[in-house]
Design an enzyme around this catalytic site. Structure first.
Site, PDB file in Angstrom:
ATOM      1  N   CYS A  59       1.103  -1.012   0.072  1.00  0.00           N
ATOM      2  CA  CYS A  59       0.113   0.523  -0.052  1.00  0.00           C
ATOM      3  C   CYS A  59       0.849   1.925   0.047  1.00  0.00           C
ATOM      4  CB  CYS A  59      -1.607  -0.556   0.837  1.00  0.00           C
ATOM      5  SG  CYS A  59      -1.874  -1.357   1.293  1.00  0.00           S
ATOM      6  N   CYS A  99     -10.747  -0.257  18.926  1.00  0.00           N
ATOM      7  CA  CYS A  99     -10.979  -0.337  17.379  1.00  0.00           C
ATOM      8  C   CYS A  99      -9.110  -1.327  17.839  1.00  0.00           C
ATOM      9  CB  CYS A  99     -10.507   0.291  16.424  1.00  0.00           C
ATOM     10  SG  CYS A  99     -11.934   1.329  16.209  1.00  0.00           S
ATOM     11  N   CYS A 190     -17.128  -1.809   8.638  1.00  0.00           N
ATOM     12  CA  CYS A 190     -16.408  -0.440   9.092  1.00  0.00           C
ATOM     13  C   CYS A 190     -15.891  -0.274   7.838  1.00  0.00           C
ATOM     14  CB  CYS A 190     -15.624  -0.259  10.318  1.00  0.00           C
ATOM     15  SG  CYS A 190     -14.675   1.419  10.626  1.00  0.00           S
ATOM     16  N   ARG A 268     -16.883   8.810   9.598  1.00  0.00           N
ATOM     17  CA  ARG A 268     -15.649   9.096  11.300  1.00  0.00           C
ATOM     18  C   ARG A 268     -14.253  10.001   9.978  1.00  0.00           C
ATOM     19  NH1 ARG A 268     -13.703   4.396  12.284  1.00  0.00           N
ATOM     20  NH2 ARG A 268     -15.582   3.763  13.997  1.00  0.00           N
TER      21      ARG A 268
END
Length: 340
Positions: A59, A99, A190, A268
Site C-alpha cells: 500500500c 479498535c 467499517c 468518521r
C-alpha cells in the site's frame, strides 16, 4: 431530502452532489444527518496498533509496509493483557469503541486464539470492539463473530479505477470478498478510504459510489486525509506538492456526499485530523461527520489528542455520543437488514 436509504446511486447523481453550491450541499447533508442522528453528538473511538510493521502488502500510503523505507520497526502481536490495559484506559477517557489494528496481509490461524481473547476482554468492559487484520477467510470471520466482535474494518481505500495505482499486492475484489465474508458472519462493517492521494474528483465520486452501492451500507465509513510519510511511495511522490494535501473545502464536500448517500452510517473523521484547522473540523461535523478517533496516536501517525478535542468540543457545543448507532438499531429492528 430526509435521507432515503438507497443502494442504487449512480455515479452521475453522486457527481451532481459534489458539484452543488457549497451552502446547498451543506444544507442537504445537515438535513439528512438530522433525520437519522442526534445533532451535536460525536462518537469517540480509540485505535491501537496491536501488531506494527512488516506487512507484506505494498500500500503506497502506509509506513507499515515492508517495502516502505522508513525507520518504523516491526513488532510482534501484543500481549492480550497489555491490549486490555489500553482498552481500559480508553474506556476511562470516554471512548465508546476500541479498535485494534494489526499490520498483516491476513491473520494466521495460530494468532486467532489471542485475537479472540482480546475481543472478549474488551467486550466484557462494556465497549464496542473493532478489528482490522487484513483479509479474512469465512472461517476466521466466523471465529470473530463467535467472540462477539462488533465491527470489522477493511477499507476499499479509493475508487476501483485508482486502486491499482496505490496497491498491487491485492485487488479491489479481494477487498470486497473480505467484506462479504464479514457480512456473512453477521459482523458490522467499517469501510472507507483515503483522499488526498493525488486522485481526481472523479475518483472521489467512484470511491463514494463503491460504498453507497454495496448491498448494505457500511455501518461506519471512515474518511481519511492522506498523511504523507517520508519513505512511503505516496509520501515521497507527493512531498512538497499541492497534491500532498487535499483542499479543505473538497474534503468537506467528500464528507457531506458520504453523509447524503449513506444516511445511517457513522461517518468518521479519521487520519489527517492533526493537521486540520478547527474551522475545517467544524465544517466536517456540520457536513455529517459524527465519529472521531481520540488520543495522541493513530496506529503509527499522530492525532490531535484528548485535550485539543475537548477544547474544540467545548467551543462547538459538541458532546460525546451515547447509545446505539442508527444503522445497528435499524438492523436490529428490521431483523438483520439495515437497508430494508
Amino acid at each position: 431530502m430526509g435521507g432515503e436509504i438507497r443502494t442504487d446511486w449512480t455515479r452521475a447523481e453522486i457527481a451532481d452532489l459534489f458539484a452543488l453550491p457549497f451552502d446547498e450541499l451543506m444544507f442537504r447533508a445537515q438535513t439528512v444527518h438530522r433525520a437519522h442522528h442526534t445533532p451535536s453528538q460525536v462518537q469517540l473511538c480509540t485505535l491501537l496498533s496491536i501488531k506494527t510493521g512488516g506487512c507484506p502488502e505494498d500500500c503506497g500510503y502506509c509506513n507499515q509496509s515492508a517495502s516502505a523505507e522508513t525507520e518504523l520497526k516491526a513488532s510482534k502481536l501484543m500481549d492480550v493483557r497489555a491490549v486490555l490495559q489500553s482498552a481500559a484506559q480508553a474506556r476511562d477517557a470516554g471512548s465508546q469503541r476500541f479498535c485494534m489494528g494489526a499490520a498483516w496481509r491476513n491473520p494466521k490461524d495460530k494468532d486467532m486464539p489471542a485475537i479472540v481473547e482480546m475481543v472478549k476482554g474488551v467486550r466484557q468492559m462494556g465497549m464496542e470492539t473493532c478489528m482490522t487484520l487484513g483479509m479474512l477467510t469465512p472461517g476466521q470471520a466466523a471465529q470473530l463473530a463467535d467472540a462477539g466482535l462488533d465491527y470489522y474494518n477493511h477499507n476499499i481505500d479509493t475508487s476501483p479505477e485508482k486502486y491499482g495505482e496505490v496497491i498491487t499486492t491485492r485487488t479491489f475484489q479481494d477487498r470486497l470478498d473480505t467484506l462479504e465474508n464479514v457480512r456473512e458472519a453477521g459482523i458490522n462493517v467499517c469501510c472507507g478510504g483515503i483522499v488526498g492521494m493525488g486522485e481526481t474528483r472523479g475518483d472521489r465520486v467512484g470511491f463514494v459510489h463503491a460504498l453507497a452501492t454495496l448491498p448494505r451500507h457500511p455501518e461506519s465509513v471512515p474518511v481519511n486525509a492522506l498523511v504523507p510519510v517520508k519513505g512511503t511511495v505516496l509520501g515521497d511522490m507527493l512531498a512538497d506538492t499541492p497534491l500532498a494535501q487535499i483542499d479543505d473545502i473538497e474534503f468537506v464536500r467528500t464528507v457531506a456526499v458520504a453523509r447524503i448517500t449513506m444516511p445511517l452510517s457513522m461517518v468518521r473523521l479519521s487520519a489527517g485530523r492533526e493537521s486540520m484547522s478547527e474551522a475545517t473540523q467544524a465544517l466536517c461535523f456540520m457536513a455529517g461527520a459524527n465519529s472521531i478517533f481520540t488520543g495522541d496516536r493513530l496506529l503509527t501517525t499522530g492525532n490531535r489528542g484528548d485535550s485539543a478535542d475537548a477544547a474544540l468540543f467545548a467551543k462547538l457545543g459538541v458532546v460525546a455520543m451515547q447509545g446505539e448507532e442508527p444503522a445497528r438499531a435499524a438492523k436490529a429492528s428490521a431483523g438483520g437488514c439495515a437497508s430494508c
